[in-house]
Design a protein around this motif. Structure first.
Motif, PDB file in Angstrom:
ATOM      1  N   ASN A 125       0.556  -1.083   0.261  1.00 55.85           N
ATOM      2  CA  ASN A 125       0.007  -0.113  -0.059  1.00 55.85           C
ATOM      3  C   ASN A 125       0.145   1.340  -0.314  1.00 55.85           C
ATOM      4  O   ASN A 125       0.541   2.145   0.305  1.00 55.85           O
ATOM      5  N   HIS A 126       1.804   1.069  -0.519  1.00 57.38           N
ATOM      6  CA  HIS A 126       3.156   1.985   0.064  1.00 57.38           C
ATOM      7  C   HIS A 126       2.823   3.541  -1.133  1.00 57.38           C
ATOM      8  O   HIS A 126       2.618   2.885  -1.974  1.00 57.38           O
ATOM      9  N   PRO A 127       2.715   4.684  -0.206  1.00 53.70           N
ATOM     10  CA  PRO A 127       1.913   5.898  -1.596  1.00 53.70           C
ATOM     11  C   PRO A 127       2.577   6.657  -2.434  1.00 53.70           C
ATOM     12  O   PRO A 127       3.065   6.423  -3.676  1.00 53.70           O
ATOM     13  N   GLU A 128       4.323   5.598  -2.515  1.00 55.00           N
ATOM     14  CA  GLU A 128       5.445   5.952  -3.352  1.00 55.00           C
ATOM     15  C   GLU A 128       4.708   5.024  -4.923  1.00 55.00           C
ATOM     16  O   GLU A 128       5.675   5.329  -6.365  1.00 55.00           O
ATOM     17  N   GLY A 129       4.879   3.985  -4.238  1.00 55.96           N
ATOM     18  CA  GLY A 129       4.981   3.023  -5.888  1.00 55.96           C
ATOM     19  C   GLY A 129       2.730   2.842  -6.156  1.00 55.96           C
ATOM     20  O   GLY A 129       1.950   3.165  -5.887  1.00 55.96           O
ATOM     21  N   ASP A 130       3.561   2.557  -7.902  1.00 59.75           N
ATOM     22  CA  ASP A 130       2.635   2.651  -8.139  1.00 59.75           C
ATOM     23  C   ASP A 130       1.618   1.514  -8.394  1.00 59.75           C
ATOM     24  O   ASP A 130       2.025   0.831  -7.576  1.00 59.75           O
ATOM     25  N   ILE A 155      -2.780  -4.031   5.659  1.00 61.25           N
ATOM     26  CA  ILE A 155      -3.561  -3.441   5.254  1.00 61.25           C
ATOM     27  C   ILE A 155      -4.455  -2.857   6.086  1.00 61.25           C
ATOM     28  O   ILE A 155      -4.899  -1.790   6.324  1.00 61.25           O
ATOM     29  N   VAL A 156      -5.205  -3.428   7.573  1.00 60.50           N
ATOM     30  CA  VAL A 156      -5.695  -3.149   8.667  1.00 60.50           C
ATOM     31  C   VAL A 156      -4.806  -2.044   9.057  1.00 60.50           C
ATOM     32  O   VAL A 156      -5.448  -1.489   9.065  1.00 60.50           O
ATOM     33  N   LYS A 165      -3.098   8.653   0.742  1.00 61.34           N
ATOM     34  CA  LYS A 165      -2.627   7.706   0.034  1.00 61.34           C
ATOM     35  C   LYS A 165      -2.738   6.134   0.525  1.00 61.34           C
ATOM     36  O   LYS A 165      -3.465   5.747  -0.473  1.00 61.34           O
ATOM     37  N   ARG A 166      -2.173   5.963   0.968  1.00 56.84           N
ATOM     38  CA  ARG A 166      -1.762   5.095   1.988  1.00 56.84           C
ATOM     39  C   ARG A 166      -3.438   4.627   2.278  1.00 56.84           C
ATOM     40  O   ARG A 166      -3.519   3.204   2.239  1.00 56.84           O
ATOM     41  N   LYS A 167      -4.215   5.004   3.093  1.00 56.07           N
ATOM     42  CA  LYS A 167      -5.341   4.307   3.418  1.00 56.07           C
ATOM     43  C   LYS A 167      -6.413   4.374   1.571  1.00 56.07           C
ATOM     44  O   LYS A 167      -6.412   2.976   2.158  1.00 56.07           O
ATOM     45  N   ASP A 168      -5.679   5.004   0.907  1.00 55.64           N
ATOM     46  CA  ASP A 168      -6.906   4.725  -0.509  1.00 55.64           C
ATOM     47  C   ASP A 168      -6.204   3.473  -0.664  1.00 55.64           C
ATOM     48  O   ASP A 168      -7.296   2.492  -1.218  1.00 55.64           O
ATOM     49  N   TYR A 169      -4.474   3.361  -1.136  1.00 58.72           N
ATOM     50  CA  TYR A 169      -4.628   2.028  -1.548  1.00 58.72           C
ATOM     51  C   TYR A 169      -4.199   0.704  -0.813  1.00 58.72           C
ATOM     52  O   TYR A 169      -4.945  -0.407  -1.096  1.00 58.72           O
ATOM     53  N   ALA A 170      -4.853   0.914   0.659  1.00 59.85           N
ATOM     54  CA  ALA A 170      -5.500  -0.200   1.610  1.00 59.85           C
ATOM     55  C   ALA A 170      -6.663  -0.502   1.116  1.00 59.85           C
ATOM     56  O   ALA A 170      -6.878  -1.952   0.807  1.00 59.85           O
ATOM     57  N   LEU A 171      -7.594   0.264   0.655  1.00 56.59           N
ATOM     58  CA  LEU A 171      -8.812  -0.225   0.810  1.00 56.59           C
ATOM     59  C   LEU A 171      -9.573  -1.096  -0.800  1.00 56.59           C
ATOM     60  O   LEU A 171      -9.712  -2.175  -0.961  1.00 56.59           O
TER      61      LEU A 171
END
Length: 198
Positions: A125-130, A155-156, A165-171
């Motif tokens: 869920n890294h914010p820097e990763g695509d 993820i939790v 961003k990390r939170k959105d990617y976790a979803l």
């Protein structure tokens, strides 16, 4: 150029255990030489001649936000995968987001095995990763034992992150894994936190 010639010779020479430590020490400053041929050769030679004394310098070749990837970086990734020093996976993982370096990163992180787990979990869920980098991290994790449970825990944790961003990617990640009935309570709690915090 004497450095180039010496490195070319070492590259073709079987490792001499009695000289390996001396060679490894001599290689360190060459990894970041302004002469790209010297840097490429030095990092290549480190694959066979390198020791854990080279780990920090090899990690110093790698970038936190790689785009195009040099030959020296690719060689450093291979050498680190062989040496397996602490911190190698964390230094290599950003290359999952590089179009020219992700294959080298995947091979190295696979070679590191369970040692790569913490770095890979950070990258799902890294914010820097695509999206591709996050998917690559998930796929590599799936090769490790008990990965689904560990991914869900990450993820939790990331659903509670202050980084949007990390939170959105976790979803997004949550949608990609199967949640077992006994894990649903933890997931719902994480989702509630995400909803409350926006």
């Amino acid at each position: 150029n004497q450095q180039r010639e010496a490195l070319q010779y070492l590259d073709k020479t079987p490792v001499n255990a009695g000289k390996q430590a001396e060679v490894a020490t001599a290689l360190n400053p060459l990894f970041t030489s302004r002469d790209s041929i010297v840097a490429n050769l030095a990092t290549k030679v480190a694959y066979n001649w390198g020791t854990t004394a080279n780990a920090s310098s090899l990690m110093g070749v790698l970038k936190a936000k790689p785009r195009s990837v040099s030959e020296a970086e690719k060689n450093a990734i291979k050498a680190l995968a062989k040496l397996k020093p602490a911190g190698a996976a964390k230094a290599i993982a950003p290359y999952l987001s590089s179009h020219s370096g992700y294959r080298d990163a995947e091979q190295a992180l696979t070679a590191l095995g369970p040692q790569a787990e913490v770095a890979l979990l950070d990258w799902i869920n890294h914010p820097e990763g695509d999206a591709q980098a996050r998917e690559r991290a998930r796929n590599l994790l799936k090769k490790l034992p008990d990965s689904e449970k560990k991914m869900l825990t990450q993820i939790v944790k990331d659903l509670r992150s202050s980084d949007k961003k990390r939170k959105d990617y976790a979803l997004d990640s949550l949608a990609s894994i199967a949640v077992k009935p006994d894990q649903q309570g933890v997931v719902v709690a994480g989702l509630l936190t995400a909803v409350k915090d926006g």
